[in-house]
Scaffold this active site. Structure first.
Site, PDB file in Angstrom:
ATOM      1  N   GLU A  99      -0.537   9.641  -6.015  1.00  0.00           N
ATOM      2  CA  GLU A  99       0.574   8.707  -5.955  1.00  0.00           C
ATOM      3  C   GLU A  99       0.892   8.129  -7.337  1.00  0.00           C
ATOM      4  O   GLU A  99       2.069   7.938  -7.674  1.00  0.00           O
ATOM      5  CB  GLU A  99       0.233   7.596  -4.949  1.00  0.00           C
ATOM      6  CG  GLU A  99       0.149   8.114  -3.520  1.00  0.00           C
ATOM      7  CD  GLU A  99      -0.922   7.453  -2.671  1.00  0.00           C
ATOM      8  OE1 GLU A  99      -1.261   8.009  -1.611  1.00  0.00           O
ATOM      9  OE2 GLU A  99      -1.436   6.386  -3.080  1.00  0.00           O
ATOM     10  N   ASP A 110      -7.246   3.071   2.679  1.00  0.00           N
ATOM     11  CA  ASP A 110      -6.880   1.798   3.298  1.00  0.00           C
ATOM     12  C   ASP A 110      -8.083   0.847   3.334  1.00  0.00           C
ATOM     13  O   ASP A 110      -7.944  -0.351   3.090  1.00  0.00           O
ATOM     14  CB  ASP A 110      -6.359   2.032   4.724  1.00  0.00           C
ATOM     15  CG  ASP A 110      -5.149   2.946   4.746  1.00  0.00           C
ATOM     16  OD1 ASP A 110      -4.189   2.672   4.004  1.00  0.00           O
ATOM     17  OD2 ASP A 110      -5.162   3.941   5.484  1.00  0.00           O
ATOM     18  N   GLU A 122       0.850  -1.186   0.000  1.00  0.00           N
ATOM     19  CA  GLU A 122       0.000   0.000   0.000  1.00  0.00           C
ATOM     20  C   GLU A 122       0.890   1.241   0.000  1.00  0.00           C
ATOM     21  O   GLU A 122       1.679   1.459   0.929  1.00  0.00           O
ATOM     22  CB  GLU A 122      -0.912   0.004   1.240  1.00  0.00           C
ATOM     23  CG  GLU A 122      -1.987   1.051   1.209  1.00  0.00           C
ATOM     24  CD  GLU A 122      -3.061   0.809   0.146  1.00  0.00           C
ATOM     25  OE1 GLU A 122      -3.835   1.747  -0.119  1.00  0.00           O
ATOM     26  OE2 GLU A 122      -3.132  -0.311  -0.425  1.00  0.00           O
TER      27      GLU A 122
END
Length: 498
Positions: free
Chosen positions: A327, A481, A297
């Site tokens: 990201e 998450d 992750e």
């Protein structure tokens, strides 16, 4: 009911035609239509109906989201964990007997005065910021005051702990969490989570989230908008100090899946530390049994050299990664990939550009070529309006369910609910898009009654589903998450060596 289904289908076809004639048609047209649909009578009843497109997607998800034939029994998660303390910034500083004054930025905080000046500096701008507090004892006193402040809220924090907590909500799953776990965090964790004794600490790692409201004033400083200032003295997570403990615990726990996070925490510790520690992390990750898939992750980073090293050295030795639009863009900028000249996304990330970057990752650092020695075969990309699950053929199954389940939890959790409430969400994803930003490319459309669009590029398949975006989100911290955890729960690793 049949009239309603026909209307939904006709609406989807009509919108597809509009996009075909004008590909740049703004997404707000769709939103206006979906918001106006409650006023239309879709049956003989005179009662207003919920938005048709959102309802069609939510109903279709129920059918699409099915459990995989082979489910995970044990999942090991590591290695960043902490307690998030959310508190009024002005209130806490007043409780620390600090007086308002001029603001001033500090790259590192060494004292309460530094904290006050930095907080005022960013509060006046309405900008978010995060800083490291160098003095361990002073930080602990501040953290204690924050935890005891009236109205302070304590949450499980850290990607690994949040993913572990989400996975543990499945009663059939055994979850091992390895990270710097102190007594407060240990009490907050789901009772199903197993914590190795070696990773328990006498004191918790606290991340203090100092919030301020729009228009809030302290002295001469007034916040133009609501935001937060974050501080921590988190050496354990910054050095990934429990990584070796985590890998060593896998032999006894015998997981079916390993989830790794926390690499981004090392970035702030300086180049000398992360260069050496990253080498050790690669060795540790390589020690995991070959037949056990590893999911990495990712999280926000700013050092291109560091991100490029992760791209070159870590991503090829894991089987799966999870990341968002910032990201993904920073990854291609750091590695010189497609669309690296793009400074930032303009609104909703273009599906074609995202598809190009995902394919490049597989071709250059993954296993798009069956002869490649790289292990990467799965990428779960999530952004506000849609998710894409990209996988190399022959390695993963149940992709439709996996990507839809991730989108569904994004819709429900952002609204603070267990299920999707279609009155509280809105569709922002494009109804028509391209499989690539450049030729050759395929025009694709979204069918609300089967809301997972699939296309292939070479040996890689792409599964896209929209997100029903919460109109008034209550808390978005840790949402990425939860998305990755839910997607993994419904994924099936089908590689013959498993």
């Amino acid at each position: 009911m049949w009239r309603k289904a026909v209307l939904v289908a006709l609406l989807a076809l009509g919108m597809g035609y509009l996009y075909h004639t004008d590909p740049e048609l703004p997404a707000r047209v769709l939103n206006c239509i979906s918001q106006s649909l409650p006023q239309m009578e879709l049956s003989d009843s005179s009662e207003p109906r919920p938005p048709a497109l959102e309802e069609a997607i939510a109903r279709a998800w129920q059918t699409l989201i099915t459990t995989p034939a082979k489910r995970w029994g044990r999942v090991a998660v590591g290695v960043n964990a902490c307690v998030d303390v959310v508190v009024s910034g002005v209130g806490l500083l007043q409780a620390l007997a600090l007086e308002p004054g001029p603001g001033r930025d500090h790259e590192v905080l060494h004292s309460k005065e530094d904290l006050k000046e930095a907080f005022i500096h960013y509060m006046g701008k309405g900008a978010a910021a995060e800083r490291f507090f160098s003095d361990k004892e002073v930080f602990r006193r501040i953290a204690r005051a924050a935890a005891e402040y009236p109205g302070a809220q304590l949450y499980v924090g850290g990607n690994a702990a949040l993913i572990g907590q989400k996975l543990a909500s499945n009663p059939q799953l055994e979850v091992l969490l390895c990270g710097p776990v102190g007594p407060k965090l240990h009490d907050m964790l789901d009772e199903q989570i197993v914590v190795p004794p070696e990773s328990l600490q006498e004191a918790d790692e606290f991340h203090l989230i100092l919030e301020y409201k729009s228009g809030e004033q302290w002295g001469s400083s007034k916040a133009p908008q609501a935001n937060r200032f974050i501080l921590s003295h988190d050496v354990s997570n910054g050095e990934m100090s429990t990584l070796e403990t985590f890998v060593a615990s896998l032999d006894e726990f015998q997981p079916d899946l390993v989830v790794l996070s926390g690499l981004h925490m090392m970035e702030g510790m300086g180049r000398d530390l992360w260069e050496e520690r990253l080498k050790e992390a690669v060795v540790a990750i390589s020690d995991v049994r070959n037949e056990v898939p590893i999911h990495l992750e990712l999280a926000s980073m700013t050092d291109r050299d560091y991100m490029n090293r992760i791209l070159q050295e870590v991503i090829p030795i894991v089987n799966s990664i999870g990341l968002n639009e910032q990201e993904l863009l920073f990854l291609t900028q750091s590695g010189g990939g497609p669309h690296a000249d793009l400074a930032s996304w303009d609104g909703i990330p273009d599906v074609g550009r995202v598809s190009d970057i995902l394919l490049w990752i597989f071709e250059q650092h993954g296993r798009a070529d069956p002869e490649s020695e790289a292990d990467l075969t799965r990428i779960h990309f999530h952004t506000l309006a849609y998710h894409i699950l990209a996988t190399v053929e022959g390695h993963w199954g149940n992709q439709e369910a996996a990507v839809a389940s991730g989108a569904r939890v994004a819709s429900s959790q952002a609204c603070g609910l267990q299920t999707v409430d279609i009155d509280k969400v809105i569709l922002k994803a494009p109804l028509s898009f391209y499989s690539s930003f450049s030729e050759p490319r395929e025009r694709l459309t979204l069918d609300p009654t089967r809301p997972v669009t699939v296309w292939r590029r070479g040996n890689v398949s792409f599964h896209l589903t929209p997100v029903l975006v919460c109109k008034q989100p209550l808390r978005t911290v840790g949402l990425g998450d939860a998305i990755s955890a839910e997607g993994l729960l419904f994924s099936e690793f089908t590689h013959p060596s498993f």
